[in-house]
Write a protein that holds these residues in place. Structure first.
Motif, PDB file in Angstrom:
ATOM      1  N   VAL A  61     -55.154 -84.727 -25.725  1.00 24.31           N
ATOM      2  CA  VAL A  61     -55.159 -82.621 -25.700  1.00 24.31           C
ATOM      3  C   VAL A  61     -53.946 -83.037 -24.488  1.00 24.31           C
ATOM      4  N   GLY A  62     -53.245 -81.987 -24.651  1.00 30.57           N
ATOM      5  CA  GLY A  62     -52.587 -81.299 -22.783  1.00 30.57           C
ATOM      6  C   GLY A  62     -51.764 -82.913 -22.390  1.00 30.57           C
ATOM      7  N   PHE A  63     -50.768 -82.524 -23.610  1.00 29.64           N
ATOM      8  CA  PHE A  63     -49.996 -84.536 -23.897  1.00 29.64           C
ATOM      9  C   PHE A  63     -48.719 -83.697 -23.412  1.00 29.64           C
ATOM     10  N   PRO A  64     -48.030 -84.240 -23.114  1.00 27.57           N
ATOM     11  CA  PRO A  64     -48.648 -85.783 -21.707  1.00 27.57           C
ATOM     12  C   PRO A  64     -48.211 -84.891 -20.705  1.00 27.57           C
ATOM     13  N   LEU A  65     -48.301 -83.621 -19.953  1.00 25.92           N
ATOM     14  CA  LEU A  65     -48.106 -83.853 -18.248  1.00 25.92           C
ATOM     15  C   LEU A  65     -49.729 -83.247 -18.301  1.00 25.92           C
ATOM     16  N   GLY A  66     -50.366 -82.735 -18.973  1.00 25.29           N
ATOM     17  CA  GLY A  66     -51.968 -82.123 -18.121  1.00 25.29           C
ATOM     18  C   GLY A  66     -51.630 -80.889 -17.370  1.00 25.29           C
ATOM     19  N   SER A  67     -51.276 -80.689 -17.350  1.00 27.30           N
ATOM     20  CA  SER A  67     -50.920 -79.189 -16.772  1.00 27.30           C
ATOM     21  C   SER A  67     -51.021 -78.036 -16.900  1.00 27.30           C
ATOM     22  N   MET A  68     -51.221 -77.639 -18.799  1.00 27.18           N
ATOM     23  CA  MET A  68     -51.899 -76.699 -19.537  1.00 27.18           C
ATOM     24  C   MET A  68     -52.797 -75.867 -18.540  1.00 27.18           C
ATOM     25  N   SER A  69     -53.329 -74.510 -19.077  1.00 28.27           N
ATOM     26  CA  SER A  69     -54.504 -74.418 -18.198  1.00 28.27           C
ATOM     27  C   SER A  69     -55.296 -74.764 -19.476  1.00 28.27           C
ATOM     28  N   THR A  70     -57.320 -75.224 -18.600  1.00 28.40           N
ATOM     29  CA  THR A  70     -58.361 -75.379 -19.588  1.00 28.40           C
ATOM     30  C   THR A  70     -58.761 -74.968 -20.430  1.00 28.40           C
ATOM     31  N   LYS A  71     -58.195 -73.468 -21.188  1.00 29.44           N
ATOM     32  CA  LYS A  71     -58.726 -73.172 -22.045  1.00 29.44           C
ATOM     33  C   LYS A  71     -57.315 -73.467 -23.237  1.00 29.44           C
ATOM     34  N   ALA A  72     -56.760 -74.010 -22.997  1.00 20.24           N
ATOM     35  CA  ALA A  72     -55.699 -74.178 -23.978  1.00 20.24           C
ATOM     36  C   ALA A  72     -56.129 -75.670 -24.371  1.00 20.24           C
ATOM     37  N   ASN A  75     -58.640 -75.661 -26.184  1.00 18.92           N
ATOM     38  CA  ASN A  75     -58.718 -74.945 -28.336  1.00 18.92           C
ATOM     39  C   ASN A  75     -57.817 -76.103 -28.726  1.00 18.92           C
ATOM     40  N   GLU A  76     -56.878 -76.727 -27.975  1.00 15.05           N
ATOM     41  CA  GLU A  76     -56.775 -77.379 -28.720  1.00 15.05           C
ATOM     42  C   GLU A  76     -57.628 -78.850 -28.705  1.00 15.05           C
ATOM     43  N   ALA A  77     -58.683 -79.360 -27.962  1.00 16.03           N
ATOM     44  CA  ALA A  77     -59.286 -80.194 -29.085  1.00 16.03           C
ATOM     45  C   ALA A  77     -59.853 -79.376 -29.633  1.00 16.03           C
ATOM     46  N   MET A  78     -60.406 -78.923 -29.788  1.00 20.00           N
ATOM     47  CA  MET A  78     -61.159 -77.642 -31.370  1.00 20.00           C
ATOM     48  C   MET A  78     -60.405 -77.982 -32.527  1.00 20.00           C
ATOM     49  N   VAL A  79     -59.596 -77.418 -33.133  1.00 18.85           N
ATOM     50  CA  VAL A  79     -58.620 -77.575 -33.111  1.00 18.85           C
ATOM     51  C   VAL A  79     -58.147 -78.784 -34.040  1.00 18.85           C
ATOM     52  N   TYR A  80     -58.536 -79.980 -33.451  1.00 14.07           N
ATOM     53  CA  TYR A  80     -58.226 -81.037 -33.323  1.00 14.07           C
ATOM     54  C   TYR A  80     -58.910 -82.083 -34.361  1.00 14.07           C
ATOM     55  N   MET A  81     -60.265 -81.747 -34.076  1.00 17.36           N
ATOM     56  CA  MET A  81     -61.523 -81.899 -34.588  1.00 17.36           C
ATOM     57  C   MET A  81     -61.656 -81.376 -35.840  1.00 17.36           C
ATOM     58  N   GLU A  82     -61.422 -79.971 -35.170  1.00 17.54           N
ATOM     59  CA  GLU A  82     -61.881 -79.462 -36.937  1.00 17.54           C
ATOM     60  C   GLU A  82     -60.364 -79.791 -38.239  1.00 17.54           C
ATOM     61  N   VAL A 105     -61.052 -80.524 -12.246  1.00 24.35           N
ATOM     62  CA  VAL A 105     -60.474 -81.157 -12.685  1.00 24.35           C
ATOM     63  C   VAL A 105     -61.690 -81.999 -13.361  1.00 24.35           C
ATOM     64  N   GLN A 106     -63.111 -81.968 -12.937  1.00 25.89           N
ATOM     65  CA  GLN A 106     -64.023 -82.434 -13.791  1.00 25.89           C
ATOM     66  C   GLN A 106     -64.622 -81.336 -15.002  1.00 25.89           C
ATOM     67  N   GLU A 107     -64.362 -80.490 -14.486  1.00 26.15           N
ATOM     68  CA  GLU A 107     -65.525 -78.873 -15.240  1.00 26.15           C
ATOM     69  C   GLU A 107     -64.495 -78.758 -17.172  1.00 26.15           C
ATOM     70  N   GLU A 108     -63.195 -79.489 -16.032  1.00 22.81           N
ATOM     71  CA  GLU A 108     -61.760 -79.047 -17.266  1.00 22.81           C
ATOM     72  C   GLU A 108     -62.355 -80.433 -18.633  1.00 22.81           C
ATOM     73  N   ILE A 109     -62.843 -81.960 -18.056  1.00 24.70           N
ATOM     74  CA  ILE A 109     -63.149 -82.558 -18.847  1.00 24.70           C
ATOM     75  C   ILE A 109     -64.539 -82.770 -19.216  1.00 24.70           C
ATOM     76  N   ARG A 110     -65.294 -81.761 -18.683  1.00 24.95           N
ATOM     77  CA  ARG A 110     -66.632 -81.865 -19.427  1.00 24.95           C
ATOM     78  C   ARG A 110     -66.590 -80.561 -20.313  1.00 24.95           C
ATOM     79  N   GLN A 111     -65.333 -79.641 -20.597  1.00 29.54           N
ATOM     80  CA  GLN A 111     -65.689 -78.550 -21.149  1.00 29.54           C
ATOM     81  C   GLN A 111     -64.742 -79.452 -22.564  1.00 29.54           C
ATOM     82  N   VAL A 112     -63.731 -80.054 -22.445  1.00 33.22           N
ATOM     83  CA  VAL A 112     -63.122 -80.534 -23.392  1.00 33.22           C
ATOM     84  C   VAL A 112     -64.323 -81.531 -24.165  1.00 33.22           C
ATOM     85  N   LYS A 113     -65.309 -82.232 -22.950  1.00 37.84           N
ATOM     86  CA  LYS A 113     -66.399 -83.102 -24.188  1.00 37.84           C
ATOM     87  C   LYS A 113     -67.072 -82.220 -24.240  1.00 37.84           C
ATOM     88  N   GLU A 114     -67.056 -81.660 -24.163  1.00 44.52           N
ATOM     89  CA  GLU A 114     -68.341 -80.833 -25.206  1.00 44.52           C
ATOM     90  C   GLU A 114     -67.821 -80.458 -26.647  1.00 44.52           C
TER      91      GLU A 114
END
Length: 215
Positions: A61-72, A75-82, A105-114
């Motif tokens: 997710v966010g690969f390989p740069l990590g510099s896109m929005s948290t929302k992106a 959403n990417e994580a959601m699609v891949y889990m599905e 940084v922490q909040e972004e990780i938390r949201q993806v983990k959710e």
């Protein structure tokens, strides 16, 4: 020790074809690798190839740069889990970290983990860009955000994993979070050295050569 149990058999090249993914999954089945680590567009193919097996589907997710929005990233994580991913490796926002915007940084990780829920989330620090202090901080933020692993590298930076990075990450994380070493790991001796340091997973595109030559 069975090194194959530690290996995410990895193919993240943007030029990877369907034929390449078929070969990767076939090798994972033949050598009993822990998982395959692939780009998200290949998840449906890999899921079909690995059905009824123990091989885990790992995507990025966010690969390989990590510099896109948290929302992106969310959403990417959601699609891949599905689509059936068992584990996700997300790239930390290095720019935010280096700017001192630690809560973002922490909040972004938390949201993806959710989104990932009870499945495994690994946070890629891309240690080649970070100072020792920043590596320690990144590990603490990942722990606070309830991630399951911190991971050294994408394999796309100027360098991959190093023994020094892993020692530092282990010191910072203790037993609160697991460690994945990746990037430039090509032989069984190196894999064993990382495992001896407490690394729980290895990301490598050289998995077959490693397990064939591990004795």
């Amino acid at each position: 020790m069975h090194l194959e149990n530690f290996i995410d058999h990895t193919l993240l090249r943007p030029t990877a074809t369907g034929k390449d993914i078929i070969q990767l999954c076939t090798e994972a089945l033949n050598y009993n690798f822990y998982g395959v680590c692939i780009n998200g567009c290949h998840l449906p193919l890999a899921k079909d190839l690995l059905k009824d097996s123990k091989v885990k589907l790992v995507s990025v997710v966010g690969f390989p740069l990590g510099s896109m929005s948290t929302k992106a990233k969310v959403n990417e994580a959601m699609v891949y889990m599905e689509q059936g991913a068992h584990e996700l490796d997300m790239v930390l926002n290095v720019g935010w970290l280096r700017s001192g915007d630690y809560m973002a940084v922490q909040e972004e990780i938390r949201q993806v983990k959710e989104v990932v829920g009870n499945n495994v989330l690994k946070v890629i620090l891309e240690t080649c860009y970070l100072t020792d202090t920043e590596i320690i901080t990144a590990c603490k933020l990942a722990v606070n955000a309830k991630a399951d692993f911190v991971k050294t590298s994408t394999g796309f930076g100027p360098r991959g994993a190093s023994i020094e990075d892993v020692i530092l990450m282990k010191k910072a994380a203790g037993n609160r979070i697991k460690i994945k070493a990746s990037g430039g790991i090509k032989d069984a001796v190196t894999v064993q050295n990382y495992i001896d340091l407490g690394v729980a997973r290895i990301g490598t595109s050289s998995g077959v050569a490693i397990v064939v030559n591990q004795n």
